[in-house]
Design a protein around this motif. Structure first.
Motif, PDB file in Angstrom:
ATOM      1  N   ASP A 168       1.043  -1.067   0.004  1.00  0.00           N
ATOM      2  CA  ASP A 168       0.298   0.131   0.024  1.00  0.00           C
ATOM      3  C   ASP A 168       0.941   1.176   0.252  1.00  0.00           C
ATOM      4  O   ASP A 168       1.739   1.347   0.810  1.00  0.00           O
ATOM      5  CB  ASP A 168      -0.752  -0.143   1.239  1.00  0.00           C
ATOM      6  CG  ASP A 168      -1.921   1.280   1.221  1.00  0.00           C
ATOM      7  OD1 ASP A 168      -2.054   1.940   0.343  1.00  0.00           O
ATOM      8  OD2 ASP A 168      -2.649   1.355   2.303  1.00  0.00           O
ATOM      9  N   SER A 203      -2.120 -11.406  11.666  1.00  0.00           N
ATOM     10  CA  SER A 203      -2.531 -12.306  10.627  1.00  0.00           C
ATOM     11  C   SER A 203      -2.554 -13.790  11.071  1.00  0.00           C
ATOM     12  O   SER A 203      -3.122 -14.558  10.388  1.00  0.00           O
ATOM     13  CB  SER A 203      -1.727 -12.311   9.333  1.00  0.00           C
ATOM     14  OG  SER A 203      -1.549 -10.940   8.875  1.00  0.00           O
ATOM     15  N   ALA A 280       3.231   0.371   3.138  1.00  0.00           N
ATOM     16  CA  ALA A 280       2.922  -0.734   4.156  1.00  0.00           C
ATOM     17  C   ALA A 280       2.848  -2.022   3.114  1.00  0.00           C
ATOM     18  O   ALA A 280       2.206  -2.066   2.138  1.00  0.00           O
ATOM     19  CB  ALA A 280       1.788  -0.314   4.737  1.00  0.00           C
ATOM     20  N   THR A 282       1.221  -5.403   2.423  1.00  0.00           N
ATOM     21  CA  THR A 282      -0.155  -5.940   2.503  1.00  0.00           C
ATOM     22  C   THR A 282      -0.284  -7.311   2.477  1.00  0.00           C
ATOM     23  O   THR A 282      -1.527  -7.959   2.864  1.00  0.00           O
ATOM     24  CB  THR A 282      -1.353  -5.090   1.607  1.00  0.00           C
ATOM     25  OG1 THR A 282      -0.637  -5.455   0.172  1.00  0.00           O
ATOM     26  CG2 THR A 282      -1.093  -3.657   1.863  1.00  0.00           C
ATOM     27  N   GLY A 283       0.461  -8.152   1.808  1.00  0.00           N
ATOM     28  CA  GLY A 283       0.258  -9.575   1.469  1.00  0.00           C
ATOM     29  C   GLY A 283       1.263  -9.980   0.948  1.00  0.00           C
ATOM     30  O   GLY A 283       2.106  -9.137   0.123  1.00  0.00           O
TER      31      GLY A 283
END
Length: 291
Positions: A168, A203, A280, A282-283
């Motif tokens: 992000d 997570s 950031a 994010t995944g």
């Protein structure tokens, strides 16, 4: 449940524990592989299960990012031999499959196979069958995953591991800079090398945390020094030891390979400050060939 010598071998490969201990674990677990792994872990003989459930296949993992469309894909295509996996025609097919996925967004491998192959009037299945006839070896598309947005990619060792990681970026113009591309590749290489299971502590599913707490509690009970400790004390100690689990299994918490004085999250933060923006992670997706 009975078990065989092959089960003992598989447990050894997954845990790195000796044959006799593996036999004992499978006996205690009545042949259940997962319970046997927990049995060994509770006694401090094994780390967490290795990701070693593999298929007998060669091939390649390929990762492709269409920067204009802001879409990335990681795809695994299998072949019978490593020799074919290095064939130019095979790699051209793999790259075409990746472009087809980006262009058509199929729901799964079955839908992909029925889709028109990139730039042709033939389906993916027909194109694959043509390739099988030409090369004389069976091949198949095993799996793929797509990621949208700002993505960095990395392919390790000619296709043994493929990674894509999403970001992000507050100012998306930063994503086009060399500084961002270096950072993105660094994080993707970290994922390839260290194989985290989760993005960050938040997570990790609650059931995984409870399972790890149970393993840690059982390990503490095996320690003679802890034999007389109250249950609530053991639970607190086990909870404290979860920090090591997070550090090993969560990308954000891992020590950054290129500078162990920083975590991966801290490295990303430092890069963002240098670029003058907010970034950031994010995944991520990590495919290992045959995993």
């Amino acid at each position: 449940m009975a078990f065989t010598a092959m089960d003992v071998k598989a447990l050894r490969e997954k845990t790195g524990v000796g044959m006799m201990e593996c036999k004992k674990a499978l006996t205690e677990a009545d042949g259940d592989m997962d319970k046997a792994i927990d049995f060994l872990r509770e006694r401090g003989l094994a780390a967490a299960e290795k990701k070693s459930a593999r298929i007998a296949a060669e091939g390649v993992v390929y990762t492709y990012y269409d920067e204009a469309a802001k879409k990335a894909v990681t795809v695994e295509v299998n072949s019978e031999t490593d020799f074919v996996a290095k064939n130019d025609k095979f790699m051209d097919f793999v790259k075409g499959v990746a472009r087809t996925i980006i262009a058509t967004a199929p729901a799964d491998v079955e839908a992909l196979c029925a889709t028109g192959f990139d730039g042709t009037d033939r389906t993916v299945t027909e194109t694959l069958n043509d390739l099988i006839l030409a090369i004389g070896e069976n091949m198949k598309i095993r799996r793929f995953e797509v990621m949208d947005g700002v993505v960095a990619t990395y392919i390790h060792a000619g296709g043994s591991v493929g990674v894509m990681v999403g970001f992000d970026v507050a100012d998306e113009s930063k994503a086009a800079t060399d500084e961002f591309k270096v950072m993105g590749k660094d994080v993707a290489m970290q994922i390839a090398a260290m194989s985290p299971s989760y993005l960050d502590e938040a997570s990790v599913p609650a059931e995984v945390i409870e399972h790890e707490k149970g393993i840690l509690s059982a390990q503490l009970k095996e320690d003679p020094k802890m034999a007389n400790k109250p249950e609530q004390v053991l639970e607190k100690i086990a909870a404290g030891k979860l920090g090591k689990f997070y550090k090993e299994n969560c990308l954000a918490e891992q020590d950054f390979v290129k500078n162990p004085d920083l975590t991966v999250a801290q490295y990303a933060d430092e890069c963002a400050k240098e670029m003058g923006g907010k970034i950031a992670i994010t995944g991520f997706v990590r495919f290992a060939l045959g995993e």
